[in-house]
Structures are given as C-alpha cells and as structure tokens.
Design an enzyme around this catalytic site. Sequence first.
Site, short mmCIF file in Angstrom:
data_model
loop_
_atom_site.label_atom_id
_atom_site.label_comp_id
_atom_site.label_asym_id
_atom_site.label_seq_id
_atom_site.Cartn_x
_atom_site.Cartn_y
_atom_site.Cartn_z
N GLU A 274 -0.44 -1.80 -1.43
CA GLU A 274 -1.03 -3.11 -1.14
C GLU A 274 0.03 -4.21 -1.22
O GLU A 274 -0.16 -5.23 -1.89
CB GLU A 274 -2.19 -3.40 -2.10
CG GLU A 274 -3.30 -2.35 -1.97
CD GLU A 274 -4.53 -2.63 -2.84
OE1 GLU A 274 -4.37 -3.25 -3.89
OE2 GLU A 274 -5.63 -2.20 -2.43
N ASP A 353 -11.48 3.59 -4.42
CA ASP A 353 -11.23 2.40 -5.22
C ASP A 353 -12.49 1.93 -5.94
O ASP A 353 -13.10 0.94 -5.54
CB ASP A 353 -10.71 1.29 -4.28
CG ASP A 353 -10.09 0.14 -5.05
OD1 ASP A 353 -10.01 0.23 -6.28
OD2 ASP A 353 -9.70 -0.86 -4.39
N GLU A 381 -15.89 -5.12 -10.13
CA GLU A 381 -15.45 -5.54 -8.79
C GLU A 381 -16.41 -5.08 -7.70
O GLU A 381 -16.84 -5.87 -6.86
CB GLU A 381 -14.05 -5.00 -8.52
CG GLU A 381 -13.57 -5.30 -7.11
CD GLU A 381 -12.16 -4.80 -6.83
OE1 GLU A 381 -11.51 -4.27 -7.74
OE2 GLU A 381 -11.72 -4.94 -5.67
C1 GCU Z 1 -8.37 -3.00 -5.60
C2 GCU Z 1 -8.57 -4.44 -5.86
C3 GCU Z 1 -7.26 -5.15 -5.95
C4 GCU Z 1 -6.31 -4.45 -6.88
C5 GCU Z 1 -6.23 -2.98 -6.58
C6 GCU Z 1 -5.44 -2.18 -7.59
O1 GCU Z 1 -7.88 -2.80 -4.32
O2 GCU Z 1 -9.37 -5.03 -4.88
O3 GCU Z 1 -7.54 -6.45 -6.39
O4 GCU Z 1 -5.06 -5.00 -6.80
O5 GCU Z 1 -7.49 -2.44 -6.53
O6 GCU Z 1 -6.04 -1.37 -8.28
O7 GCU Z 1 -4.24 -2.35 -7.70
#
Ligand code: GCU
Length: 666
Positions: A274, A353, A381
């Site tokens: 990410e 996730d 979340e």
């Molecule tokens: C999810 C979440 C993110 C977070 C990521 C992670 O994608 O939405 O906010 O950074 O998990 O676990 O790193």
Amino acid sequence: MKNYADLWLGYSEKKNNRDCKALRNIRLSGAPESDKVVINAVNELKTGLKTMLGFEPEITFGPSSAPVNATNGKEILDSEEYKISLADDAVSVEAKSGSGILYAAFDILRTIACEKDFAKTYSEIRTVRPSNPLRMLNHWDNMDGSIERGYSGESFFYENNEIVINDRTREYARLIASVGINGVVINNVNVKQAASYMITDRYFAKLAELGEIFAGYGIRLFLSLNYASTIEIGGMDSADPLDEGVISWWKDKMAEVFKKIPALGGFLVKADSEGRPGPFTYGRTQADGANMLADIVKEYGGIIIWRCFVYNCRQDWRDRKTDRARAGYDNFMPMDGDYHDNVILQIKNGPMDFQIREPVSPLLGGLRKTNQMLEVQIAQEYTGHQIDVCYLIPEFKEILGFKTYCSEDNDTVEDIISGRAFGSRYSGIAAVTNTGNDFNWTGNYLAGANLFGFGRLAFDTGLSAEQIAEEFVRMTISEDDRVVSVILSILLPSREIYERYTSPLGIGWMVNPGVHYGCSVDGYEYDRWGTYHRADHLGIGVDRTDKGTGYAFQYNEPNASIYNSPEKCPDELVLFFHHLPYTHVLHSGKTVIQHIYDTHFEGYEEVLEMAGKWDSLKGEIDDGIFGNVKERFGRQIDNAHEWCDQVNSYFFRKSGIADEKGRQIW
Ligand code: GCU
C-alpha cells in the site's frame, strides 16, 4: 462512586469477601520489593482492596507462607507465570518476576471485582502461565494526533507532532497490563512524515520516558519503522538491504536508538505494501529486508516484527487468475526457514483484510520454520466503527481453534502462535487497537469488551468468549445478574448479527470505499475494473478453486479439498471460494439468494431487538453508559436498515428472483 471512565478498573464497593481474613495479609515472593513493577502491583492491591472491601492489606515479602499442596504446587518456570495459594490467614503469591506478581495482583482484584467467593476460587492452588509469549497492541496513531482507523477520538500519544506524556499515559499502561498485554507499538504501521523522525534526537527523551512508564507495568515499548529511513532521514539514495552503506547507516542508527531508549523492545515493519517502501524495490526478498534489520538489533536484545500484509493494491485481476488473497502466501512461503531467529512474521488472521468473515490465512499452518504472530483487529474498521456493537472474541476463538493440519497434533492456530507447534523462539498475538482519547477509551462502552477481551484471551486462550464478556460486564458496568444476562445476550451474538446484515457467505467488501462504514455493494476500492463480488445476473462469488485462482490449494489437506469443493465448503465461506448460481442450494437447505434475503431481514430485526434490550436497562445502569450505547444503537439501526435495503434490492435486481416469503424488496 465508581469511575466509569476507568472501564474495568473503576473499583467500587463490594458486598462479598469483606470478612475474608486471608486478604488482610498478602505475601509476595519472587521479585524484590524495590522492583518498579512490584511497586505498581502493591499500590494496585492496596487501593483496589481499600476501595472494594474497605481495608488495606498488609503486604509482606519473602518466601511463601501458605502450605504448598504437593499435587497442585507446580513449579513456576516462566518469567511471567504466577502462583496464588491461600491459607487461613494469608494469601501467598509466587512468581519469578515483577510481571508475574502484577498479573497475580490483577487476578486477585478481578476475582473480588466480579464478586466471586475468594476462598472458593483459590481453594486449589492456582498456577497460571500466559498462553502466548507476546501479547501486543498495535496503535495506528499518527504524530499529528489523528488515528488511522480510529473510532474513539484522537491519539493520546501525540499532539501536533509531539509526544504527550501525562496521567492518561500511566492509566493506559495500567489498564492494558491488567489484562495481560506485554508489548505496545505506539505509532502507525504507515510511517510517514514526522513519524520517520521518531528514531532521531527530537523524540528520544520522550520515548525513553514512555518506555520506562510501560516497563513499570511489564510492557515493552515498540516502534513502527519506516523501511526507507536511510532515504527519508539518512540523506542516502537507497534502502537496499544488501548495500554496505545502508547496513552501516542502520548499525549506527540502532546503536544510538537502543542507547537512548533503553526499554525499547524492537520494531514493527510494514514494507512493500500500500505504497510503503520495501526490499522489493531493490529486487530483494522480504527475508533480506527483515534479516538485515534483525541482525543489527540482535545485540540489543531487539526483535523485528515483519508484517505479511504484502500485496499489490493496484492489481488488475480481470484475468481471473490474479488474486490478492494469494499474496501473503506467495510472498512469504518460499522463504520459510530463511528468517533469522529474532524475526517474527506477523500474519493477519485472514488473507484479505479484517473482513467480518474470512478463512484463516494459509500462512498459519503453512510456515513451519519461522517465528509467527497472529494479527487481529479490534479497531472496528470493517466491523462497525465502534458505532455498531460487534463483540469480536467469538471470532478470535474460532481463529485460534482452526485446525491447520500442519502436523499430527498441536496443529491449531493457537498451537502455532503459542510456540508449541514448532518450538518457536518468539511468537504470540497482536491486535490493531481500538483506543483513542475519548473519555471512555473506546468510544462505545461495549467496544471496551474487545479491548478487555483481546488481552484476556491473549493471556489465556482457554477462556471462553462468554466468560470474558461476563467478567467485562461485571467489572465495567454492573454486577446485577439481570443486567449481566441482558448485556451478554447483546454481546455474544453481535458478531453474527453484524455478519447477517452486511456481506453474505464470506464475500466481504461491500463497504463505502475509503471509509469502510456503510453499505456500498460495489464499493471495493482496490479494483478499478470491477466489483469484488463478481456478481452478474446468474451468480456471485470469487472462484478460488483449482479452476479459478487456485488459492484453495494454499491450504494443507484436507482443508484444501474442503474449500475447493462447493459441496464441502462451509456455508459461511462458500462465496469466498466459489462463484455460484443464485439458485445453488447451501447446506442450510436455502438457496444462495434466499439466504441473502433472509439473513438481511433477520439481521436488521435482530439489531432492533438488541437496541430494545439495551433500552430495558434504563435506570438500572449508570446513565452515562446507558446514553452512550443508546446513541450508538440509534446509528446502528440506521446502518443495518440501509445494508438490508441495499443488499437485498441489489441482488433482487441482478438475479430477478423474488423473495420466496413475499416480503417487499425495493
Ligand atoms: C487496511 C487499512 C489500512 C491499513 C492496512 C494495514 O488496508 O484500511 O488503513 O494501513 O490495512 O494493515 O496496513
């Protein structure tokens, strides 16, 4: 007057155990009186007993005075283990460290706070060893005070890029130590901007102080690390883990960091995911990255917790073979055995996730030669943002009990993360935490059950979800039996209720993009080209069988064959693994489409019922707690209604199949 903001540590006057003579004389042995954890344990015992029972115990130090019952008097081996025994006129606590004594103190206080008969509870010698060596909370707090996925206010660690230390910091350490947490990561895994400077002079003094406060409660401080620190703060142009210059920069940096923050336990790293930098950029493996750091921190007793949440969030999966769920296994399995002994791989419970329902990650039970830690999320979340009630401990119990078939016996997730299965040096469980600076820490009072429950379960995986919920309610809200049973009847089924009114049969992801609250059937933001659920007019679900992405074969047998077959796959995961016609008949005897309609109508009705039950507590519990949860139930009802409407009408329009019960679908 009970202080409800202290959650389960808001001691109040109790009826039972007031004439228990033994409690007036508590003998502690195994750690010196001057140990700072022991000092905190003693204070806790004194204030706790004084408030709850009206007297301060006399606390003495030295060898046990209580008779040792030969059959139950197991030897204490582990440094966090404790033994509590009872004589007529004394309680005796034995441990091997301050932490053991502290945990014993909280055990005693919990028994009293829950109004259990003290003499009966400890009539047999109680020897307790934590189930998991590492029991951690991961904060996703940013230095500007915001919290990524935070639903209970802002950070209590940071304000305007400064670290805040105040009474609340100590209260927090006390609160989480009381349920057995022994490690805390205080900054977001996405280490951006100011947080990169955490390992510079600017923050050392505050971090050292914070480390000491936590150490006083048997908790080790950890930091999330920016993998590209050599570039971000080191002025270099590379973060290649095999580059001599990079390695030497880290050596100097770590020498400085561990000198300045002596209580530091190590680091958590999110790399190559990410948008985060990582070793892949340099054509290196995850093991190259993790080992480079681990080798350097080893001489300071440090550990590197390396997350397995490594996937390409811009993946184009139109070819039907590409599958994000495969990524963890594909990236980490080939190097099983290559990770050095102070590296721990931290694995999210599911391959995607933190959806309300996912299969257990195949890395758990796949990896056999690597230290492993399970990562769960109590920050809600995808499970209702601490607006909707969703007690997650039943889910965590399921995960822990999952049979991975990695060996003949000792093959559950619980066996793996406790270190039993493969004799791992480091292992355990971490939760992305649900706390913030709201006066009651978790926003919704009932979300406090997840914080309490995670700690209790991590410490003792043998506890049931019900036992934990009951302790939470008695300690936090009320000991009245009717109140307790009403709240348990809300908490215990709440996860399945949430699942019923949201995404069906393991499909997940029907949430508003970015926010992850509220329904958006096509809302999967990680696929620009289509929907996650792949529904068309004939069917729905993701084909992860041997004919699809092949993900099912990342599991050991017989799990692989079970998941690969629509007939054998459990209903609750069937659309995670299979693309099926709406008319496919489930084990329950219902068709997929009828299941979708029924569960959504039911889920919404059940939310109304839960809210009604809560209303019946008016006047019987503290007004503040009552109002706090009532207000959230109002929003949960709206949310469930919207989900029910949207999901049902979407699939009615897609499939053209009417509800067999003739209910109106718009
Ligand atoms: C999810 C979440 C993110 C977070 C990521 C992670 O994608 O939405 O906010 O950074 O998990 O676990 O790193």
